[in-house]
Write a protein that holds these residues in place. Structure first.
Motif, PDB file in Angstrom:
ATOM      1  N   ARG A 114      19.837 -28.380  89.439  1.00 36.70           N
ATOM      2  CA  ARG A 114      20.978 -27.565  89.018  1.00 36.70           C
ATOM      3  C   ARG A 114      22.280 -28.041  89.686  1.00 36.70           C
ATOM      4  NH1 ARG A 114      19.106 -23.382  86.132  1.00 36.70           N
ATOM      5  NH2 ARG A 114      16.916 -22.766  86.415  1.00 36.70           N
ATOM      6  N   ALA A 115      22.484 -29.351  89.669  1.00 40.69           N
ATOM      7  CA  ALA A 115      23.680 -29.935  90.285  1.00 40.69           C
ATOM      8  C   ALA A 115      24.914 -29.734  89.435  1.00 40.69           C
ATOM      9  CB  ALA A 115      23.458 -31.434  90.539  1.00 40.69           C
ATOM     10  N   CYS A 116      24.735 -29.363  88.163  1.00 37.46           N
ATOM     11  CA  CYS A 116      25.879 -29.212  87.262  1.00 37.46           C
ATOM     12  C   CYS A 116      25.473 -28.334  86.092  1.00 37.46           C
ATOM     13  CB  CYS A 116      26.337 -30.583  86.757  1.00 37.46           C
ATOM     14  SG  CYS A 116      25.045 -31.500  85.895  1.00 37.46           S
ATOM     15  N   ALA A 134      14.459 -32.629  78.708  1.00 35.85           N
ATOM     16  CA  ALA A 134      14.142 -31.982  79.988  1.00 35.85           C
ATOM     17  C   ALA A 134      15.377 -31.325  80.579  1.00 35.85           C
ATOM     18  CB  ALA A 134      13.577 -33.017  80.961  1.00 35.85           C
ATOM     19  N   ALA A 135      16.538 -31.975  80.476  1.00 33.12           N
ATOM     20  CA  ALA A 135      17.778 -31.406  80.997  1.00 33.12           C
ATOM     21  C   ALA A 135      18.122 -30.112  80.269  1.00 33.12           C
ATOM     22  CB  ALA A 135      18.914 -32.423  80.869  1.00 33.12           C
ATOM     23  N   LYS A 136      17.945 -30.095  78.977  1.00 33.89           N
ATOM     24  CA  LYS A 136      18.226 -28.890  78.197  1.00 33.89           C
ATOM     25  C   LYS A 136      17.307 -27.745  78.601  1.00 33.89           C
ATOM     26  CE  LYS A 136      18.921 -29.335  73.800  1.00 33.89           C
ATOM     27  NZ  LYS A 136      18.737 -29.734  72.393  1.00 33.89           N
ATOM     28  N   GLU A 137      16.053 -28.061  78.897  1.00 30.23           N
ATOM     29  CA  GLU A 137      15.109 -27.028  79.305  1.00 30.23           C
ATOM     30  C   GLU A 137      15.482 -26.413  80.647  1.00 30.23           C
ATOM     31  OE1 GLU A 137      11.353 -28.947  79.209  1.00 30.23           O
ATOM     32  OE2 GLU A 137      11.258 -29.018  77.008  1.00 30.23           O
ATOM     33  N   HIS A 138      16.239 -27.153  81.469  1.00 30.79           N
ATOM     34  CA  HIS A 138      16.700 -26.637  82.754  1.00 30.79           C
ATOM     35  C   HIS A 138      18.050 -25.942  82.631  1.00 30.79           C
ATOM     36  CE1 HIS A 138      13.589 -29.369  84.415  1.00 30.79           C
ATOM     37  NE2 HIS A 138      13.577 -28.509  85.430  1.00 30.79           N
ATOM     38  N   GLY A 139      18.504 -25.702  81.415  1.00 30.80           N
ATOM     39  CA  GLY A 139      19.726 -24.947  81.211  1.00 30.80           C
ATOM     40  C   GLY A 139      21.006 -25.748  81.273  1.00 30.80           C
ATOM     41  N   VAL A 140      20.930 -27.068  81.162  1.00 34.70           N
ATOM     42  CA  VAL A 140      22.107 -27.921  81.210  1.00 34.70           C
ATOM     43  C   VAL A 140      22.558 -28.258  79.788  1.00 34.70           C
ATOM     44  CG1 VAL A 140      23.017 -30.174  81.922  1.00 34.70           C
ATOM     45  CG2 VAL A 140      21.480 -28.908  83.442  1.00 34.70           C
ATOM     46  N   ALA A 141      23.844 -28.146  79.536  1.00 37.37           N
ATOM     47  CA  ALA A 141      24.395 -28.543  78.235  1.00 37.37           C
ATOM     48  C   ALA A 141      24.615 -30.051  78.235  1.00 37.37           C
ATOM     49  CB  ALA A 141      25.716 -27.818  77.985  1.00 37.37           C
ATOM     50  N   VAL A 142      24.105 -30.735  77.224  1.00 36.49           N
ATOM     51  CA  VAL A 142      24.181 -32.196  77.161  1.00 36.49           C
ATOM     52  C   VAL A 142      25.180 -32.605  76.082  1.00 36.49           C
ATOM     53  CG1 VAL A 142      22.923 -34.338  76.817  1.00 36.49           C
ATOM     54  CG2 VAL A 142      21.786 -32.401  77.916  1.00 36.49           C
ATOM     55  N   HIS A 143      26.186 -33.361  76.503  1.00 35.26           N
ATOM     56  CA  HIS A 143      27.222 -33.882  75.598  1.00 35.26           C
ATOM     57  C   HIS A 143      26.950 -35.372  75.391  1.00 35.26           C
ATOM     58  CE1 HIS A 143      29.943 -30.323  76.462  1.00 35.26           C
ATOM     59  NE2 HIS A 143      29.089 -30.278  77.478  1.00 35.26           N
ATOM     60  N   LEU A 144      26.863 -35.809  74.166  1.00 33.93           N
ATOM     61  CA  LEU A 144      26.606 -37.214  73.857  1.00 33.93           C
ATOM     62  C   LEU A 144      27.860 -37.846  73.272  1.00 33.93           C
ATOM     63  CD1 LEU A 144      24.457 -39.492  73.685  1.00 33.93           C
ATOM     64  CD2 LEU A 144      24.005 -38.718  71.339  1.00 33.93           C
ATOM     65  N   TRP A 145      28.317 -38.915  73.918  1.00 36.39           N
ATOM     66  CA  TRP A 145      29.503 -39.631  73.450  1.00 36.39           C
ATOM     67  C   TRP A 145      29.103 -40.974  72.864  1.00 36.39           C
ATOM     68  CZ3 TRP A 145      33.595 -39.017  77.966  1.00 36.39           C
ATOM     69  CH2 TRP A 145      33.956 -37.654  78.058  1.00 36.39           C
ATOM     70  N   ALA A 146      29.714 -41.310  71.751  1.00 35.40           N
ATOM     71  CA  ALA A 146      29.491 -42.607  71.109  1.00 35.40           C
ATOM     72  C   ALA A 146      30.788 -43.397  71.095  1.00 35.40           C
ATOM     73  CB  ALA A 146      28.989 -42.415  69.684  1.00 35.40           C
ATOM     74  N   VAL A 147      30.666 -44.719  71.117  1.00 36.40           N
ATOM     75  CA  VAL A 147      31.819 -45.595  70.887  1.00 36.40           C
ATOM     76  C   VAL A 147      31.892 -45.858  69.394  1.00 36.40           C
ATOM     77  CG1 VAL A 147      32.843 -47.857  71.334  1.00 36.40           C
ATOM     78  CG2 VAL A 147      31.619 -46.651  73.160  1.00 36.40           C
ATOM     79  N   GLN A 148      33.076 -45.766  68.835  1.00 36.38           N
ATOM     80  CA  GLN A 148      33.251 -46.004  67.401  1.00 36.38           C
ATOM     81  C   GLN A 148      32.620 -47.330  66.998  1.00 36.38           C
ATOM     82  OE1 GLN A 148      37.333 -45.834  66.082  1.00 36.38           O
ATOM     83  NE2 GLN A 148      36.903 -46.946  64.187  1.00 36.38           N
ATOM     84  N   ALA A 149      31.762 -47.306  66.008  1.00 35.48           N
ATOM     85  CA  ALA A 149      31.081 -48.525  65.559  1.00 35.48           C
ATOM     86  C   ALA A 149      32.027 -49.376  64.722  1.00 35.48           C
ATOM     87  CB  ALA A 149      29.847 -48.171  64.744  1.00 35.48           C
ATOM     88  N   ALA A 150      31.890 -50.682  64.868  1.00 32.05           N
ATOM     89  CA  ALA A 150      32.784 -51.599  64.152  1.00 32.05           C
ATOM     90  C   ALA A 150      32.623 -51.470  62.640  1.00 32.05           C
ATOM     91  CB  ALA A 150      32.523 -53.030  64.598  1.00 32.05           C
ATOM     92  N   ASP A 151      31.384 -51.192  62.184  1.00 37.04           N
ATOM     93  CA  ASP A 151      31.129 -51.111  60.743  1.00 37.04           C
ATOM     94  C   ASP A 151      31.151 -49.677  60.223  1.00 37.04           C
ATOM     95  OD1 ASP A 151      28.873 -50.163  61.927  1.00 37.04           O
ATOM     96  OD2 ASP A 151      27.503 -51.654  61.070  1.00 37.04           O
TER      97      ASP A 151
END
Length: 406
Positions: A114-116, A134-151
């Motif tokens: 529970r560090a964050c 597993a992180a979600k099960e411990h109550g952590v919200a997970v944000h996923l960032w992508a780099v814009q794909a060239a295609d």
């Protein structure tokens, strides 16, 4: 804890940025302003999560897990922790090993303790799916960032995208605040002006004896290097020298007793240096005593200067071979007790005293310029390192002899 943590897969972030900006996923095609990139990640994470940042974890690969120049700069930045996996070469391509496993372990450990409250993942690797769950099960919200794909398509695992709580795209406008495509039309630094004596040596006709030796040269050199590991490009055999281009052995033969007169200056240099010392060729004059006795940079550097040099290497020296040669040369000249020694050395171009040359190449090795398999600096990089060294010598000697007022 109401704070956020960012986990960055550097291979994904920079590889995708290179694809977007330069058309291919090679990180050598881009230049990165790491302080600006870290600041951008921090500001974006705090804005998206509405939580203060605890830390940014930077996961990357390195040969034998030895920190490269960018890693040394990153790990001294505030709120940045660098984790290194291995970087191996297979079938002519570099691949990271252990990076996804390290990210998975860090992700699950942070959530379990529970560090964050929020974790931002900058990655596309589907192997992190169990860790995200597993992180979600411990109550952590997970944000996923992508780099814009060239295609315009996805460059992330579809399962990873589906499992994330929040998703964002780092578009071209955001990326270009810290990343630029290299201009491949030129070099990273200006090349020194060509020296006429070198052109004269290379254009000189070979004696008959040298032509006769050329036929057996490839066989002899292959035997000499048979125990050496393969080069980075994966080739197993030594590429023969192109016809008409003299080797150091051929050039030495031009000055050997009995050789036909050569069309080159009498003071042309036919000695060749390396990190293991000078290789003497027949008929070549010895190194002048005043040149051989020149002090090395280590002999001229105090403990305080050594510490300052280390800090400069970490924070400002990029690691480009040409730049490395310039930095070494500049430090050496500034600490010489007798400035006239610089002028003496300039007359020896292109040879560098073997003690200084070896020290120069050992210094360059600190910046990750060693080939991974054979612990040797690439030949092209050696030329660039020494060219950078001579460029600084030329600048200094030209400035000293320039008329007043110019």
């Amino acid at each position: 804890m109401d704070r956020c943590i960012v986990l960055v897969d550097a291979g994904y972030l920079l590889g995708a940025a290179a694809s977007l900006l330069a058309g291919e996923p090679s990180r050598s095609r881009i230049t990165v302003d790491h302080p600006a990139l870290i600041q951008g990640l921090r500001e974006r994470a705090e804005s998206d999560t509405e939580r203060p940042l605890l830390r940014i974890y930077w996961f990357d690969g390195a040969p034998d897990r030895v920190p490269q120049p960018e890693h040394r700069r990153l790990r001294v930045m505030p709120r940045v922790t660098v984790r290194l996996g291995a970087l191996t070469r297979s079938d002519g391509r570099w691949a990271q090993k252990g990076v996804d496993a390290a990210m998975h372990a860090e992700l699950t450990e942070l959530a379990r303790n529970r560090a964050c409250s929020d974790i931002v993942l900058v990655t596309g690797d589907g192997d992190l799916l169990p860790g995200m769950m597993a992180a979600k099960e411990h109550g952590v919200a997970v944000h996923l960032w992508a780099v814009q794909a060239a295609d315009g398509d996805y460059n992330q695992s579809e399962d990873l995208v589906a499992e994330a709580d929040e998703r964002r795209v780092l578009d071209r406008v955001w990326i270009t605040k810290a990343v630029r495509a290299k201009d491949l039309g030129g070099v990273c630094a200006p090349q020194p002006a060509p020296r006429p004596e070198i052109a004269a040596i290379l254009s000189a006709p070979l004696p008959e004896s040298a032509h006769a030796q050329a036929a057996g040269r490839d066989t002899g050199e292959q035997q000499e290097h048979s125990a050496a590991p393969a080069e980075q490009d994966g080739e197993q055999e030594r590429v023969p020298t192109a016809k008409g281009v003299p080797t150091p052995k051929d050039l030495a033969a031009l000055r050997a007793p009995g050789a036909q007169p050569a069309q080159h200056p009498a003071n042309a240099t036919l000695r060749w240096s390396s990190d293991k010392g000078w290789v003497d060729r027949p008929g070549v004059a010895a190194e002048p005593p005043e040149i051989a006795a020149m002090p090395t940079l280590a002999q001229l550097t105090s403990a305080e200067q050594r510490w300052a040099d280390r800090e400069e290497d970490i924070t400002t020296v990029g690691g480009d071979p040409y730049e490395v040669g310039q930095v070494f040369s500049r430090r050496w000249m500034e600490r010489l007790p007798e400035p006239a020694q610089v002028q003496k050395l300039s007359t020896m171009y292109p040879r560098i005293p073997h003690r200084i040359d070896g020290e120069l190449l050992r210094y360059a090795a600190r910046f990750g310029l060693l080939a991974h398999k054979d612990d040797q600096i690439d030949e092209h990089d050696r030329y660039a390192i020494r060219a950078g060294f001579w460029r600084e010598i030329d600048v200094r000697t030209t400035a000293e002899h320039a008329p007043a007022g110019e």
